[in-house]
Design a protein around this motif. Structure first.
Motif, PDB file in Angstrom:
ATOM      1  N   SER A 141     -29.773   5.536  54.036  1.00 29.92           N
ATOM      2  CA  SER A 141     -28.963   5.628  52.552  1.00 29.92           C
ATOM      3  C   SER A 141     -29.854   6.613  51.609  1.00 29.92           C
ATOM      4  O   SER A 141     -29.395   6.739  50.422  1.00 29.92           O
ATOM      5  CB  SER A 141     -28.898   4.222  51.893  1.00 29.92           C
ATOM      6  OG  SER A 141     -30.363   3.853  51.619  1.00 29.92           O
ATOM      7  N   SER A 142     -31.035   6.956  52.030  1.00 30.26           N
ATOM      8  CA  SER A 142     -31.506   8.215  51.368  1.00 30.26           C
ATOM      9  C   SER A 142     -31.005   9.306  51.472  1.00 30.26           C
ATOM     10  O   SER A 142     -31.181  10.332  50.633  1.00 30.26           O
ATOM     11  CB  SER A 142     -32.988   8.190  51.941  1.00 30.26           C
ATOM     12  OG  SER A 142     -33.039   8.828  53.004  1.00 30.26           O
ATOM     13  N   TYR A 143     -30.092   9.645  52.477  1.00 29.95           N
ATOM     14  CA  TYR A 143     -29.539  11.021  52.686  1.00 29.95           C
ATOM     15  C   TYR A 143     -28.618  11.424  51.524  1.00 29.95           C
ATOM     16  O   TYR A 143     -28.574  12.635  51.096  1.00 29.95           O
ATOM     17  CB  TYR A 143     -28.503  11.251  53.966  1.00 29.95           C
ATOM     18  CG  TYR A 143     -29.474  11.007  55.393  1.00 29.95           C
ATOM     19  CD1 TYR A 143     -30.735  11.028  55.335  1.00 29.95           C
ATOM     20  CD2 TYR A 143     -28.868  11.005  56.577  1.00 29.95           C
ATOM     21  CE1 TYR A 143     -31.610  10.807  56.479  1.00 29.95           C
ATOM     22  CE2 TYR A 143     -29.369  10.730  57.723  1.00 29.95           C
ATOM     23  CZ  TYR A 143     -30.872  10.680  57.857  1.00 29.95           C
ATOM     24  OH  TYR A 143     -31.463  10.721  58.922  1.00 29.95           O
ATOM     25  N   ARG A 144     -27.820  10.575  50.985  1.00 34.38           N
ATOM     26  CA  ARG A 144     -26.926  10.828  49.918  1.00 34.38           C
ATOM     27  C   ARG A 144     -26.445   9.376  49.339  1.00 34.38           C
ATOM     28  O   ARG A 144     -26.501   8.605  49.895  1.00 34.38           O
ATOM     29  CB  ARG A 144     -25.716  11.468  50.717  1.00 34.38           C
ATOM     30  CG  ARG A 144     -25.412  12.922  50.238  1.00 34.38           C
ATOM     31  CD  ARG A 144     -24.183  13.637  50.700  1.00 34.38           C
ATOM     32  NE  ARG A 144     -23.742  14.461  49.956  1.00 34.38           N
ATOM     33  CZ  ARG A 144     -22.827  15.529  49.904  1.00 34.38           C
ATOM     34  NH1 ARG A 144     -22.378  15.622  51.468  1.00 34.38           N
ATOM     35  NH2 ARG A 144     -22.205  16.263  48.932  1.00 34.38           N
ATOM     36  N   ALA A 157     -35.098   8.093  48.984  1.00 33.32           N
ATOM     37  CA  ALA A 157     -34.755   9.564  49.076  1.00 33.32           C
ATOM     38  C   ALA A 157     -36.141  10.304  48.621  1.00 33.32           C
ATOM     39  O   ALA A 157     -36.893  11.134  49.217  1.00 33.32           O
ATOM     40  CB  ALA A 157     -33.810   9.984  47.978  1.00 33.32           C
ATOM     41  N   CYS A 231     -24.085   9.751  59.610  1.00 34.19           N
ATOM     42  CA  CYS A 231     -24.842  10.082  58.248  1.00 34.19           C
ATOM     43  C   CYS A 231     -25.296  11.438  58.132  1.00 34.19           C
ATOM     44  O   CYS A 231     -24.958  12.044  57.045  1.00 34.19           O
ATOM     45  CB  CYS A 231     -25.791   9.179  58.193  1.00 34.19           C
ATOM     46  SG  CYS A 231     -25.343   7.359  58.069  1.00 34.19           S
ATOM     47  N   LYS A 232     -25.884  12.030  58.997  1.00 30.50           N
ATOM     48  CA  LYS A 232     -26.397  13.559  58.763  1.00 30.50           C
ATOM     49  C   LYS A 232     -25.141  14.413  58.937  1.00 30.50           C
ATOM     50  O   LYS A 232     -25.259  15.451  58.018  1.00 30.50           O
ATOM     51  CB  LYS A 232     -27.289  13.542  60.130  1.00 30.50           C
ATOM     52  CG  LYS A 232     -28.570  13.200  60.406  1.00 30.50           C
ATOM     53  CD  LYS A 232     -29.334  13.606  61.365  1.00 30.50           C
ATOM     54  CE  LYS A 232     -30.611  12.822  61.528  1.00 30.50           C
ATOM     55  NZ  LYS A 232     -31.612  13.202  60.440  1.00 30.50           N
ATOM     56  N   ARG A 235     -24.094  14.140  55.308  1.00 27.78           N
ATOM     57  CA  ARG A 235     -24.977  14.794  54.460  1.00 27.78           C
ATOM     58  C   ARG A 235     -24.523  16.461  54.187  1.00 27.78           C
ATOM     59  O   ARG A 235     -24.744  16.833  53.287  1.00 27.78           O
ATOM     60  CB  ARG A 235     -26.388  14.898  54.976  1.00 27.78           C
ATOM     61  CG  ARG A 235     -27.428  15.162  54.015  1.00 27.78           C
ATOM     62  CD  ARG A 235     -28.609  14.605  54.534  1.00 27.78           C
ATOM     63  NE  ARG A 235     -29.167  14.910  55.869  1.00 27.78           N
ATOM     64  CZ  ARG A 235     -30.276  14.954  56.294  1.00 27.78           C
ATOM     65  NH1 ARG A 235     -31.352  14.189  55.594  1.00 27.78           N
ATOM     66  NH2 ARG A 235     -30.635  15.211  57.546  1.00 27.78           N
ATOM     67  N   TYR A 242     -16.943  14.529  50.919  1.00 23.30           N
ATOM     68  CA  TYR A 242     -17.963  13.275  50.965  1.00 23.30           C
ATOM     69  C   TYR A 242     -17.559  12.239  49.867  1.00 23.30           C
ATOM     70  O   TYR A 242     -17.220  10.995  50.459  1.00 23.30           O
ATOM     71  CB  TYR A 242     -19.376  13.804  50.466  1.00 23.30           C
ATOM     72  CG  TYR A 242     -20.498  12.745  50.580  1.00 23.30           C
ATOM     73  CD1 TYR A 242     -20.740  12.114  51.558  1.00 23.30           C
ATOM     74  CD2 TYR A 242     -20.945  12.074  49.220  1.00 23.30           C
ATOM     75  CE1 TYR A 242     -21.752  11.005  51.686  1.00 23.30           C
ATOM     76  CE2 TYR A 242     -21.624  10.968  49.255  1.00 23.30           C
ATOM     77  CZ  TYR A 242     -22.144  10.500  50.519  1.00 23.30           C
ATOM     78  OH  TYR A 242     -22.929   9.621  50.470  1.00 23.30           O
TER      79      TYR A 242
END
Ligand SMILES: NC(=O)c1ccc[n+]([C@@H]2O[C@H](COP(=O)([O-])OP(=O)(O)OC[C@H]3O[C@@H](n4cnc5c(N)ncnc54)[C@H](OP(=O)(O)O)[C@@H]3O)[C@@H](O)[C@H]2O)c1
Length: 257
Positions: A141-144, A157, A231-232, A235, A242
């Motif tokens: 969940s840190s990705y976006r 993040a 998830c990548k 991103r 998104y």
């Protein structure tokens, strides 16, 4: 995991941390375990009896003094640890009607400040020795940004960026750095989530992913793979695509709370 004999692990009293203790001990490592609840730590250590493989060092990671005292205790008992895993963390779902600065601060203090304090405690000793491995548990969940997770996502993040930067600064001292980014894992923490959690895996599988990645001293360990690669991909999508996808998948547009 040949480069590691001794480990300091926080957040070890349940969930992912508890599974990691078992995996580390099965791999022949000596582990110092930290969380606030000593009784729970003792229960985790109990199956390993008097082997000396598991040492309970209770501390609250948000209390700098207590944490430094815990680190001193670890160092006295097993020397400067070869690997430190800052895993202690928590999550509070925060719909718009429930988000408060106090709740956000609580997450910042545990997930970000607490993790940073844990990782920095052994750093001078590792630099002096010329070896060490620092790992922090972030999250996919840190990705976006995601619904209900403004504060949680920010802490993870922040931790990821901290680890990425630190890598450049400490590698010349023989120290490696790993960001661990799990998807959904079945733990007491996610048992509280009121939404579906795709591809949720067991703590044992999570511990195996983490063990394998740490052994390779990877810069990032992300799993389960199908979910983390999705998830990548998300991103790199432009914002409109998104936002559309996340609103559709999570139903956030119709949720008020
Ligand atoms: N489960 C998931 O799906 C998932 C996904 C991505 C990332 N993560 C991350 O993985 C880590 C572990 O999560 P989990 O699901 O295993 O959670 P959990 O089952 O709730 O366990 C959290 C651990 O952290 C400890 N802890 C919490 N606050 C602390 C504090 N102030 N000082 C010291 N220890 C503290 C808890 O022990 P005490 O209460 O005894 O202190 C417990 O041992 C967290 O950083 C979480 O954000 C989890």
């Amino acid at each position: 995991m040949q480069h590691v004999q001794t480990i300091w692990l926080t957040g070890a009293s349940r969930g992912i941390g508890e599974a990691l203790v078992k995996r580390f001990v099965a791999g022949g490592k000596q582990v110092a375990i930290t969380s606030r609840n000593n009784e729970a730590l003792v229960k985790v250590a109990q199956p390993f009896g008097n082997s000396g493989q598991v040492l309970c060092v209770p501390a609250d990671v948000t209390d700098e003094q207590e944490l430094m005292l815990a680190y001193t205790h670890v160092k006295e008992a097993m020397g400067v640890p070869d690997l430190v895993v800052a895993n202690a963390g928590t999550h509070i779902n925060m719909p718009a009607s429930e988000i408060t600065f106090e709740k956000c601060r609580q997450l910042f203090e545990i997930n970000l400040h607490g993790a940073v304090a844990t990782l920095l405690a052994p750093l001078p000793d590792m630099m002096e020795r010329g070896s060490g491995h620092l790992a922090g548990v972030g999250s996919l969940s840190s990705y976006r940004g995601l619904p209900l997770a403004a504060a949680y996502g920010a802490t993870k993040a922040g931790l990821n960026n901290f680890l990425q930067s630190l890598q450049f600064d400490v590698e010349t001292y023989g120290i490696s750095v790993t960001a661990i980014n799990p998807g959904f894992i079945k733990t007491p923490l996610t048992d509280l989530n009121p939404y579906p959690m795709p591809m949720r895996i067991s703590t044992e599988r999570a511990a195996e992913y983490i063990w394998n990645g740490l052994a390779k001293q990877k810069a990032e360990i992300h799993f389960p793979f199908a979910f983390s690669w999705a998830c990548k991909l998300l991103r790199v999508l432009p914002y409109p695509a998104y936002h559309y996808l996340v609103r559709t998948i999570t139903g956030s547009k119709n949720r008020r709370g």
